[in-house]
Scaffold this active site. Structure first.
Site, short mmCIF file in Angstrom:
data_model
loop_
_atom_site.label_atom_id
_atom_site.label_comp_id
_atom_site.label_asym_id
_atom_site.label_seq_id
_atom_site.Cartn_x
_atom_site.Cartn_y
_atom_site.Cartn_z
N GLN A 81 -28.49 -17.84 44.83
CA GLN A 81 -27.08 -17.49 44.78
C GLN A 81 -26.69 -16.82 43.46
OE1 GLN A 81 -25.92 -21.68 46.51
NE2 GLN A 81 -24.16 -20.35 46.69
N HIS A 82 -25.52 -16.21 43.49
CA HIS A 82 -24.79 -15.74 42.31
C HIS A 82 -25.33 -14.48 41.65
CE1 HIS A 82 -22.51 -19.44 42.34
NE2 HIS A 82 -23.53 -20.19 41.97
N ASP A 239 -29.08 -19.91 49.12
CA ASP A 239 -30.14 -20.90 49.33
C ASP A 239 -29.61 -22.29 49.68
OD1 ASP A 239 -29.14 -21.30 46.75
OD2 ASP A 239 -31.08 -21.04 45.76
#
Length: 481
Positions: A81-82, A239
């Site tokens: 992520q991110h 995830d």
């Protein structure tokens, strides 16, 4: 190997360190083939990776799967992520991606929170108070430090978006991963135009958010992958949301994930909005919510301590009075982005094994501190914790979680839950089912339950006291040379 009972699907886990691919029988959940390939992460002040490595690793992992991958009817990508992926007009990376554990944007995070109304406003609007892990703060950092890269950017993607787009040729994302950007509002389930304007990001550069169960596209024939042309591509997700699908998670069950980062999360029917910023109010990959708390330092940090001590990771001894906060990469929970590791209580008779146990205690303490916050008030707090991730089968991790939580622990036998969750999402495209229901049909959470032991209140209180006393030191920004 017996023939598959139903259509085959592919689930992918593109994580910080590697990409894994599973070919799964959609009827039974049986893994028919698998592959894995590594990628690299920079060291030093930042944490960056070249997105093209993710693609190369995906291709290698799929080729390792062989003919079953060619027979697959659908594929889905779960990804870290991110991360901020910036692409030029030709679709090539402008620069390496800024990853979730790159905390250089801590000043920008603080500034953005203040400039747009404070923590409560952010939480009510986007579901989360953005910290340096969030994509919006990384974009603000990039604009400040590398304006030429911003000017060259024609598309902004998350890691799973990048891989999905290379499969389909279409720029898409999903609500689960979008909710970790800081510019997608959980209150409206749409991009927040005011936030985007404030950080100077044109909404036209962002991917379309596809609906749960919608086909994101089909595999195009512009690359050498072992897929048949026209293979369906699911929306994919981040995830943690993929792992929740992979567990077939139901509301009220707590998950503790031990990986490069540590996370605690639970499924909820209620949209979370924590103004303290401890809990991030993510959307899940379906239609519910995934309140989550994350630490930056988990298995890699403890393994590093073991290596420094010259010990096997399981060589722990009961810790007596020594406290080790393993904040080797700064920390997100508690919010101490500039922190480093801290050792307190060292004595002549302290052993290396006790120091290692103290590192485990410090890592788990951070996770358990947020556990009650991610659970709904009516959740059963005596039910087993689902323990997943790379550390879940380690005896030292299991023992530490049981001792500091006082709860039973269930360890699912299924190992690749992110990839299995992505596979369940791909299977849902074919059957019309909720992907979590697919995973429950596959019985992916099956595994032994370790009985509860008495909670170690003394150790919890000691760590909390050291953390409180040391907080001014841990908050101090490092000197620049």
């Amino acid at each position: 190997m017996s023939a598959a009972e139903g259509p085959l699907v592919v689930g992918v886990d593109s994580s910080t360190q590697s990409t894994k691919a599973l070919v799964v029988d959609a009827s039974t959940g049986r893994v028919v083939a698998s592959g894995q390939a590594p990628h690299t992460v920079s060291t030093g002040a930042g944490r960056e990776s070249d997105p093209r490595q993710w693609w190369e690793a995906l291709c290698e992992a799929l080729h390792q799967c062989g003919e079953p991958a060619h027979e697959a009817a659908a594929v889905s990508i779960g990804g870290q992520q991110h991360g901020l992926v910036t692409l030029d007009a030709q679709g090539d990376p402008v620069r390496p991606a800024l990853l979730w554990n790159d905390v250089r944007s801590a000043p920008q995070a603080r500034r953005l929170v203040e400039e747009l109304g404070g923590p409560k406003v952010w939480a009510e609007r986007t579901g989360s108070v953005p910290g340096p892990s969030f994509t919006v703060t990384k974009w603000a950092w990039l604009a400040e430090h590398e304006p030429e890269a911003v000017r060259a950017t024609a598309a902004v993607r998350l890691p799973h978006d990048y891989l999905t787009e290379r499969l389909t040729g279409r720029g898409t994302t999903d609500r689960g991963d979008a909710s970790g950007t800081g510019w997608w509002a959980t209150a409206t389930e749409a991009y927040d135009e005011e936030i985007l304007a404030h950080v100077g990001l044109d909404p036209a550069l962002l991917p379309r958010v596809v609906r749960p169960g919608e086909v994101a596209g089909t595999v195009r024939d512009a690359h050498d992958l072992p897929f048949s042309k026209g293979t369906l591509v699911a929306p994919g997700t981040g995830d943690n949301a993929a792992a929740a699908l992979g567990l077939g998670l139901c509301p009220g069950t707590a998950v503790l994930s031990l990986g490069t980062s540590g996370t605690v999360y639970a499924l909820s029917n209620r949209r979370p909005a924590d103004p303290t910023g401890t809990v991030t109010g993510f959307a899940d990959a379906h239609r519910d919510w995934l309140p989550l708390a994350c630490t930056l330092n988990c298995t890699l940090a403890v393994d590093r301590i073991a290596a420094l001590l010259g010990l096997d990771r399981e060589a722990v001894e009961p810790a007596t009075g020594v406290t080790l906060l393993p904040y080797l990469d700064g920390e997100r929970t508690p919010a101490l982005p500039h922190a480093s590791g801290l050792l307190h209580g060292l004595r002549h008779d302290t052993t290396a094994g006790q120091l290692l146990q103290a590192a485990y205690d410090g890592a788990v303490h951070s996770l358990l501190g947020a556990l009650d916050l991610v659970l709904d008030t009516d959740a059963d707090r005596t039910a087993p914790l689902l323990l997943i991730g790379g550390g879940a089968r380690g005896a030292a991790w299991q023992g530490t979680v049981r001792r500091l939580s006082g709860r039973p622990v269930q360890v699912p036998e299924a190992r690749e839950l992110v990839a299995l969750g992505a596979a369940a999402q791909a299977a849902g495209l074919l059957t019309g089912e909720d992907p979590a229901a697919v995973a429950r049909r596959w019985d992916t959470a099956r595994g032994p339950v370790l009985e509860a032991v008495e909670r170690d209140e003394a150790t919890l209180a000691r760590i909390a006291g050291v953390l409180s006393d040391a907080e001014p030191l841990l908050e101090r920004e490092p000197e620049r040379h």
